[in-house]
Design an enzyme around this catalytic site. Structure first.
Site, short mmCIF file in Angstrom:
data_model
loop_
_atom_site.label_atom_id
_atom_site.label_comp_id
_atom_site.label_asym_id
_atom_site.label_seq_id
_atom_site.Cartn_x
_atom_site.Cartn_y
_atom_site.Cartn_z
N ASP A 99 43.55 12.08 59.87
CA ASP A 99 44.94 11.46 60.30
C ASP A 99 45.30 10.23 59.58
OD1 ASP A 99 45.16 13.76 62.22
OD2 ASP A 99 44.84 12.35 63.77
N ASP A 112 46.80 22.18 65.62
CA ASP A 112 45.80 21.70 65.36
C ASP A 112 44.42 22.44 65.42
OD1 ASP A 112 44.24 19.19 64.73
OD2 ASP A 112 45.52 18.20 66.18
#
Ligand SMILES: *[C@@H]1O[C@H](CO)[C@@H](O)[C@H](O)[C@H]1NC(C)=O
Ligand SMILES: *[C@@H]1O[C@H](CO)[C@@H](O)[C@H](O)[C@H]1NC(C)=O
Length: 427
Positions: free
Chosen positions: A231, A174
């Site tokens: 997301d 990430d």
């Protein structure tokens, strides 16, 4: 996961520090081969990931069955092996954020939370491997993960080796708590460190999701798959915004998709709470067109059987896994309909027609094959993909008639070019 993004696109001044990272990044690049050569993700990776469904639930006291723990991951691996998902091609079982202890150990190595992962990560990897599945893990390139656990900053080589020692087969890296200039150094540096371990580890980068105008050609040299949007959330607005983003930007990033390197529109939420049955089908169909990784995020222990059938549909999976590895693009859009076309091997074509407009009733649509982007062959043998039902041998001027339910109704069609000029039948 994208919670904080410390990159400030306002400031394009190249200060000394940024220039340092830039030079380090270039140095890392110059030592790399032209593309990530780990032999993995020759077709879009398939698997399961904890994030969208289970988030950062660390409360095992009140919610022992659903907290991020070795029990949860083992149960998901069991279901993947027992319920046909493994046989259908789903192989990675991936933990997301929040598996960590709050500190590294005394040697600087990452360690899992010892109450939630009492057997340790090597044992968990062994358990997953015994089922014939692969082990995926999560880290962050920055100083912390998005949820605040230790990031890989200053520990890239050590973390890569730790993951290899644990038998990790996939890393999702990430981008929280870092910035654009650091990404250009850090993501390639991790690719190099993973390679140095000697263990093939499929590498998922969140790099482009955190910056404007991502250098996709460079990213594709270092990552197997990469996230390029926020997301996914469990609702149709989120899914349709991703579909629109992929439709709008096909020219920017569809062209870099190829075996070994794919855009990742994020997890499948089929079987969760926020979509209708039609919208589950829409996500599966569009992810097949996009050559997207098929990473489920659903509770496989308590799953709607219709959702499972969608996820296990062999014909749709075959479109997704087409060995040519070309990503499909949107070829038509109005306020109610969008159509997408994907080129498959041997001149085969997949077409998705998506109804975006709301109700109240199913709507009829007539489209010629030509309008759907199929005009290269004299005729095509076309099938409705979900059912595998033969539609007919159609010439480019022939029309197909479809009925589309409101708000996500989708028709997916697979067509094989037919060399014989007189092979037509009427439909
Ligand atoms: C490391 O990179 C080299 C050169 O690109 C490649 O041949 C090799 O297969 C890679 N190894 C792993 C484990 O990814
Ligand atoms: C980017 O991140 C690096 C590493 O944390 C840091 O040293 C640098 O100051 C940051 N640069 C900017 C412009 O914020």
């Amino acid at each position: 996961m994208i919670i904080s993004n410390t990159f400030d696109p306002c400031c394009l001044v190249v200060n000394d520090l940024k220039m340092n990272w830039l030079l380090l990044g270039l140095a890392a690049l110059s030592h790399m081969a032209v593309s990530l050569d780990n032999g993995l993700a020759r077709t879009p990776p398939m698997g399961w990931m904890a994030w969208e469904r289970f988030r950062c639930n660390v409360n095992c006291k009140d919610d022992p069955d659903n907290c991020i723990s070795e029990n949860l991951i083992k149960q998901m691996a069991d279901r993947m092996a027992a319920d046909g998902f493994k046989d259908a091609g789903y192989e990675y079982v991936s933990i997301d954020d929040c598996w960590f202890a709050s500190e590294r150990d005394s040697n600087g190595r990452l360690q899992p939370d010892s109450t939630r992962f009492p057997s340790g990560m090597k044992a968990l990897g062994d358990y997953i491997h015994k089922l014939g599945l692969k082990f995926g893990i999560y880290e962050d390139i920055g100083t912390k993960t998005c949820a605040g656990y230790p990031g890989s900053y200053n520990h890239i080589e050590l973390d890569a080796q730790t993951f290899a020692d644990w038998g990790v087969d996939m890393l999702k890296l990430d981008g929280c708590y870092a910035n654009a200039s650091y990404y250009a150094y850090g993501y390639p540096a991790m690719a190099k460190a993973l390679n140095k371990t000697g263990r093939p580890i499929m590498y998922s980068c969140s790099w482009p999701a955190y910056i404007s105008n991502p250098p996709y050609d460079v990213i594709a040299e270092h990552c197997n798959i990469w996230r390029n949007y926020g997301d996914i959330q469990d609702n149709w607005d989120s899914v349709s915004s991703i579909i629109n983003h992929y439709g709008d930007n096909a020219d920017k990033f569809a062209e870099v998709a190829a075996p070994g390197q794919f855009n990742d529109p994020d997890e499948l939420i089929i079987g969760d709470f926020g979509l209708t049955y039609d919208q589950w089908r829409a996500q599966m169909a569009l992810w097949a067109i996009f050559a997207a990784p098929l990473i489920m995020s659903v509770d496989l222990r308590n799953m709607d059987s219709e959702a499972a059938k969608i996820l296990l549909n062999k014909n749709v999976i075959a479109v997704n896994q087409d060995p040519l590895g070309k990503q499909g693009v949107r070829i038509y859009k109005d306020t109610s309909i969008q159509t997408f076309r994907r080129e498959l091997k041997d001149g085969n074509m997949a077409v998705a027609i998506l109804r975006t407009s709301k109700g109240p009733t199913p709507a009829r649509l007539d489209r010629s094959l030509k309008d759907l982007g199929l005009s290269a062959a004299v005729s095509y043998d076309c099938y409705e993909t979900f059912q595998g039902k033969f539609i007919g041998s159609l010439s480019p001027d022939d029309e197909v008639t479809v009925w589309l339910n409101p708000a996500g109704g989708t028709y997916l069609m697979t067509c094989h070019p037919n060399p014989k000029p007189n092979a037509r039948t009427n439909v």
